[in-house]
Design a protein around this motif. Structure first.
Motif, PDB file in Angstrom:
ATOM      1  N   GLY A   1      44.654  31.270  50.769  1.00 63.94           N
ATOM      2  CA  GLY A   1      44.739  31.175  49.311  1.00 63.94           C
ATOM      3  C   GLY A   1      45.150  29.791  48.866  1.00 63.94           C
ATOM      4  O   GLY A   1      44.619  29.251  47.883  1.00 63.94           O
ATOM      5  N   GLY A   2      46.101  29.180  49.584  1.00 59.44           N
ATOM      6  CA  GLY A   2      46.512  27.819  49.257  1.00 59.44           C
ATOM      7  C   GLY A   2      45.385  26.821  49.434  1.00 59.44           C
ATOM      8  O   GLY A   2      45.205  25.903  48.617  1.00 59.44           O
ATOM      9  N   VAL A   3      44.619  26.983  50.496  1.00 58.95           N
ATOM     10  CA  VAL A   3      43.465  26.104  50.720  1.00 58.95           C
ATOM     11  C   VAL A   3      42.448  26.276  49.594  1.00 58.95           C
ATOM     12  O   VAL A   3      41.890  25.297  49.075  1.00 58.95           O
ATOM     13  N   ALA A   4      42.209  27.532  49.202  1.00 58.15           N
ATOM     14  CA  ALA A   4      41.264  27.789  48.110  1.00 58.15           C
ATOM     15  C   ALA A   4      41.696  27.087  46.830  1.00 58.15           C
ATOM     16  O   ALA A   4      40.887  26.437  46.150  1.00 58.15           O
TER      17      ALA A   4
ATOM     18  N   TYR B   1      36.775  42.715  54.355  1.00 57.65           N
ATOM     19  CA  TYR B   1      37.722  43.012  53.285  1.00 57.65           C
ATOM     20  C   TYR B   1      38.315  41.731  52.719  1.00 57.65           C
ATOM     21  O   TYR B   1      38.525  41.597  51.511  1.00 57.65           O
ATOM     22  N   GLY B   2      38.595  40.784  53.592  1.00 59.15           N
ATOM     23  CA  GLY B   2      39.163  39.523  53.134  1.00 59.15           C
ATOM     24  C   GLY B   2      38.189  38.738  52.281  1.00 59.15           C
ATOM     25  O   GLY B   2      38.548  38.202  51.225  1.00 59.15           O
ATOM     26  N   VAL B   3      36.943  38.658  52.728  1.00 66.85           N
ATOM     27  CA  VAL B   3      35.931  37.932  51.963  1.00 66.85           C
ATOM     28  C   VAL B   3      35.710  38.599  50.609  1.00 66.85           C
ATOM     29  O   VAL B   3      35.619  37.935  49.568  1.00 66.85           O
ATOM     30  N   ALA B   4      35.662  39.948  50.606  1.00 65.73           N
ATOM     31  CA  ALA B   4      35.450  40.679  49.349  1.00 65.73           C
ATOM     32  C   ALA B   4      36.616  40.457  48.391  1.00 65.73           C
ATOM     33  O   ALA B   4      36.424  40.294  47.182  1.00 65.73           O
ATOM     34  N   GLY B   5      37.854  40.448  48.915  1.00 65.50           N
ATOM     35  CA  GLY B   5      39.022  40.247  48.063  1.00 65.50           C
ATOM     36  C   GLY B   5      39.023  38.873  47.423  1.00 65.50           C
ATOM     37  O   GLY B   5      39.281  38.727  46.216  1.00 65.50           O
ATOM     38  N   LEU B   6      38.724  37.842  48.206  1.00 64.31           N
ATOM     39  CA  LEU B   6      38.669  36.487  47.649  1.00 64.31           C
ATOM     40  C   LEU B   6      37.534  36.360  46.637  1.00 64.31           C
ATOM     41  O   LEU B   6      37.674  35.693  45.600  1.00 64.31           O
ATOM     42  N   ALA B   7      36.404  37.017  46.927  1.00 67.35           N
ATOM     43  CA  ALA B   7      35.287  36.968  45.986  1.00 67.35           C
ATOM     44  C   ALA B   7      35.653  37.620  44.654  1.00 67.35           C
ATOM     45  O   ALA B   7      35.272  37.136  43.581  1.00 67.35           O
ATOM     46  N   ALA B   8      36.408  38.739  44.714  1.00 66.94           N
ATOM     47  CA  ALA B   8      36.828  39.413  43.488  1.00 66.94           C
ATOM     48  C   ALA B   8      37.692  38.495  42.630  1.00 66.94           C
ATOM     49  O   ALA B   8      37.523  38.419  41.400  1.00 66.94           O
ATOM     50  N   PHE B   9      38.604  37.757  43.264  1.00 63.90           N
ATOM     51  CA  PHE B   9      39.429  36.848  42.494  1.00 63.90           C
ATOM     52  C   PHE B   9      38.618  35.661  41.991  1.00 63.90           C
ATOM     53  O   PHE B   9      38.913  35.098  40.944  1.00 63.90           O
ATOM     54  N   GLY B  10      37.589  35.290  42.735  1.00 68.85           N
ATOM     55  CA  GLY B  10      36.710  34.252  42.253  1.00 68.85           C
ATOM     56  C   GLY B  10      36.001  34.653  40.969  1.00 68.85           C
ATOM     57  O   GLY B  10      35.827  33.851  40.053  1.00 68.85           O
ATOM     58  N   VAL B  11      35.617  35.929  40.894  1.00 68.50           N
ATOM     59  CA  VAL B  11      34.959  36.440  39.688  1.00 68.50           C
ATOM     60  C   VAL B  11      35.905  36.350  38.493  1.00 68.50           C
ATOM     61  O   VAL B  11      35.516  35.941  37.395  1.00 68.50           O
ATOM     62  N   VAL B  12      37.183  36.730  38.707  1.00 63.00           N
ATOM     63  CA  VAL B  12      38.172  36.641  37.622  1.00 63.00           C
ATOM     64  C   VAL B  12      38.322  35.190  37.161  1.00 63.00           C
ATOM     65  O   VAL B  12      38.345  34.890  35.957  1.00 63.00           O
ATOM     66  N   GLY B  13      38.418  34.276  38.129  1.00 64.01           N
ATOM     67  CA  GLY B  13      38.539  32.864  37.768  1.00 64.01           C
ATOM     68  C   GLY B  13      37.315  32.345  37.034  1.00 64.01           C
ATOM     69  O   GLY B  13      37.431  31.589  36.068  1.00 64.01           O
ATOM     70  N   LEU B  14      36.113  32.766  37.478  1.00 62.82           N
ATOM     71  CA  LEU B  14      34.890  32.326  36.813  1.00 62.82           C
ATOM     72  C   LEU B  14      34.822  32.815  35.379  1.00 62.82           C
ATOM     73  O   LEU B  14      34.422  32.072  34.473  1.00 62.82           O
TER      74      LEU B  14
ATOM     75  N   LEU C   1      31.986  25.193  39.321  1.00 61.72           N
ATOM     76  CA  LEU C   1      32.001  24.618  40.664  1.00 61.72           C
ATOM     77  C   LEU C   1      33.372  24.656  41.343  1.00 61.72           C
ATOM     78  O   LEU C   1      33.462  25.007  42.522  1.00 61.72           O
ATOM     79  N   PRO C   2      34.493  24.308  40.667  1.00 57.86           N
ATOM     80  CA  PRO C   2      35.790  24.362  41.339  1.00 57.86           C
ATOM     81  C   PRO C   2      36.125  25.756  41.880  1.00 57.86           C
ATOM     82  O   PRO C   2      36.610  25.884  43.014  1.00 57.86           O
ATOM     83  N   THR C   3      35.860  26.790  41.094  1.00 54.81           N
ATOM     84  CA  THR C   3      36.179  28.142  41.542  1.00 54.81           C
ATOM     85  C   THR C   3      35.299  28.558  42.717  1.00 54.81           C
ATOM     86  O   THR C   3      35.791  29.103  43.716  1.00 54.81           O
ATOM     87  N   VAL C   4      34.004  28.298  42.618  1.00 56.89           N
ATOM     88  CA  VAL C   4      33.079  28.673  43.696  1.00 56.89           C
ATOM     89  C   VAL C   4      33.438  27.940  44.987  1.00 56.89           C
ATOM     90  O   VAL C   4      33.505  28.548  46.070  1.00 56.89           O
TER      91      VAL C   4
END
Length: 553
Positions: A15-18, A92-105, A120-123
């Motif tokens: 998460g920190g890297v993201a 599950y990990g990839v799906a969870g990060l993708a879900a938060f990416g959607v919120v950020g987008l 672009l920053p969120t993706v």
């Protein structure tokens, strides 16, 4: 199997890297596209007014820090949970990060004037964060052949020995009378020679985590530098301020009573209160800044920063006050401002007779509605470029902000102002009006006790009670103090250069042992005495007498 704590740690670092990568890319695209900021901005916009009032009252100028910190804490907890789930199934990990990416987008793309590039920053952050999570989990395990589990020449451990077949097990003799049958032995699972085992490797995980932390931190730091703060700071520091065509009146010798603990007449820039909706301070290059005046005008005007500096500048001492200030609160400050009179700029545009509102817009999209008649009545309402002898601090609106004496900041003091629409109150609304605040916000007469502080323990005898009072744009004419609800007594007033600044006051009082209640009230130059009835800041400013309690021994 990777332990739960290790999965949580991997999730946190991923998460920190993201976030670090998102900050880095946002430094190139625009600081406002950083998903944490975008989510925070949406949170601010959707938060009910009473909750915002509570945040400002409780945390003061730190309300934004608390909000961003809260968003980061929530993200950290969820990132840790994603890491725990990803131990068993990486998807599950990839799906969870993708879900938060959607919120950020959603938060980024619903901002005013947002474009697809802002995504672009969120993706990028989500993609790199997902890769980091899978990499850390793979790194946390190593292949261990079963045959290597037991060193050569040693007896196999029970966990490496197959249980005997049923026919090979010794016959169970009937227990003798009085002898208890031994408990049945449960044979452990078999690890056959040649099987590929996955063993947890703590050391490899921790070295990977250290690398992830370095990447996240470096990306975040570089992203912040690319965000333009350093460039704007450099432009601000190198700016040579023109001399005012109309200097401020000299400050009278008795403007500061110099009592220990009393608020000084001028507030230092670093101590001046800051209340606004910007989670990330806008970085506006003065060479690119423009002010557009349009709407109900005869001639739309567009000014550059260089144009503004060429106009006659006015210097004025003005106290600003936030409408969120509680009785006795500290969301007020006095400074010497330098700028161009707003009235002069508006006359260039030619105001139409039916206009009664100036809808100003900040570089971050915040809007503010200012009554036209107040700006045009002769008071020193400014498009300010400097504060206390230096170019505006970035946090306080560099390169240009509005300063209007006599109005609360939410209807007058737009920072980073870039656009002014001349309009009407019955046609347009500013940011705070639909959120329950009054459309117009004239400042109410207030007074505050600075010395002593509520709860102080004092010695019996003569004590000094002192503080400040304000009533912009009318001026303070009198301050009265009373102890234990006895008769009001007139306080000594400091000198002031005009009606737009606060005024220090003091009084000496003989205090006897015991607990005492001290109250203060002010009267403005128009004869209006401060209202006794207590009322909260919403919708148009707090009322009541500042009251403190002290103990005397």
């Amino acid at each position: 199997m990777v332990p739960a704590w290790a999965g949580a740690l991997a999730g946190l670092v991923a998460g920190g890297v993201a976030l670090g990568v998102a900050q880095l890319v946002a430094g190139l695209v625009g600081p406002e596209t950083f998903p944490v900021v975008a989510v925070g901005d949406v949170t601010v916009d959707l938060t009910p007014a009473p909750v915002k009032d509570f945040a400002i009252t409780t945390f003061g100028e730190n309300d934004k820090t608390v909000l961003v910190g809260g968003v980061l804490v929530v993200l950290a907890l969820i990132a840790a949970l994603i890491g725990v789930l990803a131990r068993r199934r990486p998807a599950y990990g990839v799906a969870g990060l993708a879900a938060f990416g959607v919120v950020g987008l959603l938060a980024v793309l619903t901002r005013p004037d947002a474009g697809m590039l802002d995504a672009l920053p969120t993706v990028a952050g989500v993609a790199v964060g997902a890769w980091a999570l899978l990499w850390l989990l793979r790194r946390a395990t190593v292949s261990t052949p079963a045959a290597a589990a037991a060193p050569a020449g040693t007896a196999e451990r029970p966990s490496q020995v197959e249980p005997p077949a049923e026919a090979e097990r010794p016959a169970e003799a009937e227990p003798r009378a009085g002898v208890e049958r031994p408990a049945e032995v449960e044979w452990p699972a078999v690890m056959r020679a040649g099987a590929d085992l996955r063993a947890f490797d703590r050391r490899r995980l921790l070295t990977g985590v250290a690398g992830g932390v370095v990447v996240a931190g470096a990306a975040a730091v570089i992203g912040r530098q690319l965000g333009g703060r350093q460039a704007v700071d450099a432009a601000r520091v190198s700016l040579a301020l023109p001399k005012p065509a109309t200097p401020a009146k000299p400050v009278p010798a008795g403007a500061d009573l110099r009592i220990n603990g009393i608020t000084p007449f001028f507030t230092k820039n670093q101590d001046f209160y800051r209340v606004d909706t910007a989670l990330v301070v806008p970085q506006v290059d003065p060479n690119e800044w423009k002010l557009r005046i349009h709407g109900l005008v005869d001639r739309p005007v567009e000014l550059t920063y260089a144009d503004l500096l060429k106009m006659p500048l006015t210097e004025a001492d003005i106290t600003l006050t936030c409408v969120s200030n509680e009785v006795g609160g500290e969301l007020a400050g006095n400074a010497r401002w330098l700028g161009v009179r707003m009235s002069e700029v508006l006359r260039r545009a030619g105001l139409r007779s039916d206009a009664d509102m100036l809808l100003s817009t900040s570089a971050d999209g915040f809007t503010c509605g200012t009554p036209v008649d107040v700006v045009m009545d002769g008071r020193e309402a400014l498009y300010a470029i400097a504060m206390n002898g230096e170019a505006l601090p970035v946090d306080h609106g560099f390169p240009v902000r509005q300063v209007v004496p006599g109005l609360y900041g939410y209807v007058s003091a737009t920072k980073w102002v870039v656009d002014v629409k001349v309009t009407r109150f019955d046609r347009d609304e500013a940011y705070w009006t639909p959120r329950g605040w009054a459309a117009k916000g004239p400042i109410k007469t207030q007074s505050r006790i600075d010395v002593p502080k509520s709860g102080d323990s004092l010695k019996a005898g003569r004590a000094t009670i002192a503080g400040v009072a304000w009533a912009q744009h009318t001026g303070v004419d009198a301050v009265e103090v009373r102890v234990d609800r006895e008769q009001w007594r007139q306080a000594k007033l400091a000198e002031v250069p005009g009606p737009d600044t606060w005024r220090q006051w003091s009084i000496d009082w003989d205090l006897t042992p015991g607990e005492h209640t001290i109250q203060v009230r002010a009267t403005d130059a128009a004869g209006r005495t401060q209202v006794e009835q207590e009322a909260p800041p919403a919708p148009d400013g707090a009322t009541g007498w500042h009251t403190i309690t002290v103990k005397v021994a």
